[in-house]
Motif scaffolding. Structure first.
Motif, short mmCIF file in Angstrom:
data_model
loop_
_atom_site.label_atom_id
_atom_site.label_comp_id
_atom_site.label_asym_id
_atom_site.label_seq_id
_atom_site.Cartn_x
_atom_site.Cartn_y
_atom_site.Cartn_z
N THR A 205 0.85 -1.19 0.00
CA THR A 205 0.00 0.00 0.00
C THR A 205 0.88 1.24 0.00
OG1 THR A 205 -0.12 0.08 2.41
CG2 THR A 205 -1.83 -1.18 1.29
N GLN A 206 0.22 2.37 -0.29
CA GLN A 206 0.93 3.65 -0.32
C GLN A 206 0.41 4.56 0.78
OE1 GLN A 206 -0.26 4.99 -4.17
NE2 GLN A 206 1.22 3.75 -5.26
N PHE A 207 1.23 5.52 1.16
CA PHE A 207 0.79 6.57 2.07
C PHE A 207 -0.19 7.46 1.33
CE2 PHE A 207 1.16 10.89 3.72
CZ PHE A 207 0.86 10.67 5.05
N SER A 208 -1.21 7.92 2.01
CA SER A 208 -2.19 8.82 1.41
C SER A 208 -2.64 9.83 2.44
CB SER A 208 -3.40 8.02 0.92
OG SER A 208 -4.38 8.87 0.39
N GLY B 259 -9.23 8.64 -1.34
CA GLY B 259 -7.92 8.19 -1.81
C GLY B 259 -7.47 6.84 -1.31
N VAL B 260 -8.31 6.16 -0.54
CA VAL B 260 -7.91 4.90 0.07
C VAL B 260 -7.86 3.76 -0.95
CG1 VAL B 260 -8.53 3.19 1.83
CG2 VAL B 260 -8.69 5.64 2.34
N GLN C 292 -7.06 3.87 -4.09
CA GLN C 292 -5.79 3.97 -4.84
C GLN C 292 -4.61 3.59 -3.95
OE1 GLN C 292 -5.09 7.75 -6.74
NE2 GLN C 292 -3.02 7.20 -7.34
N ALA C 293 -4.61 4.08 -2.72
CA ALA C 293 -3.48 3.82 -1.81
C ALA C 293 -3.36 2.34 -1.44
CB ALA C 293 -3.62 4.67 -0.55
N THR C 294 -4.50 1.64 -1.40
CA THR C 294 -4.48 0.22 -1.02
C THR C 294 -4.51 -0.71 -2.23
OG1 THR C 294 -6.88 0.09 -0.82
CG2 THR C 294 -5.63 0.68 1.18
N ARG C 295 -4.40 -0.10 -3.40
CA ARG C 295 -4.45 -0.87 -4.65
C ARG C 295 -5.71 -1.74 -4.73
NH1 ARG C 295 1.66 -1.37 -3.88
NH2 ARG C 295 2.40 0.28 -5.25
#
Length: 140
Positions: free
Chosen positions: A7-10, A34-35, A37-40
């Motif tokens: 995952t990414q920081f958002s 944005g979650v 996208q951040a968690t794919r």
């Protein structure tokens, strides 16, 4: 060990994403947080606001999801969960078990809730009614 690469920081601020129509229900507007996208795609989180007065509500349906919660931020909404009427007011949190038949049939003009669902691309399936649904409260 925790996988920090999946995952990414958002960090989404109020002005970063607008409320838009075109979501699951046309009588609501949705704000992406944005979650997804951040968690794919593992989780979606969005804010949902009343956009029009309830006329027919959501209809009876269930979600094909592993996890879903609704946290009411403002106002209130009345749901049928199976054959049970449930008033969800500001500050309440509802965990909707996977597959539960439900119907959001009434809500206040200022209703706003946070919805978190996994996976992000969950499906909604119309189902047979579980019982009669009370009429909505007219907006003034």
């Amino acid at each position: 060990m925790l996988d920090r690469t999946a995952t990414q920081f958002s960090h989404i601020k109020p002005g970063d994403t607008p409320y838009v129509s075109g979501g699951l229900r046309d009588f609501f507007v949705y704000r992406d947080l944005g979650v997804a996208q951040a968690t794919r795609g593992k989780v979606i989180a969005h804010l949902v606001k009343a956009n029009m007065a309830p006329e027919q509500g959501t209809g009876w349906h269930r979600h094909e999801a592993d996890f879903q919660i609704v946290i009411m931020l403002k106002g209130w909404a009345r749901f049928m969960y199976e054959d049970r009427e449930t008033l969800v007011s500001a500050g309440d949190c509802v965990h909707q078990r996977p597959g539960i038949r439900h119907y959001l049939f009434d809500y206040s003009p200022d209703m706003e809730y946070l919805e978190i669902v996994s996976p992000a691309d969950f499906r909604t399936v119309d189902v047979e009614p579980a019982c009669e649904v009370p009429p909505p409260t007219p907006w003034k």
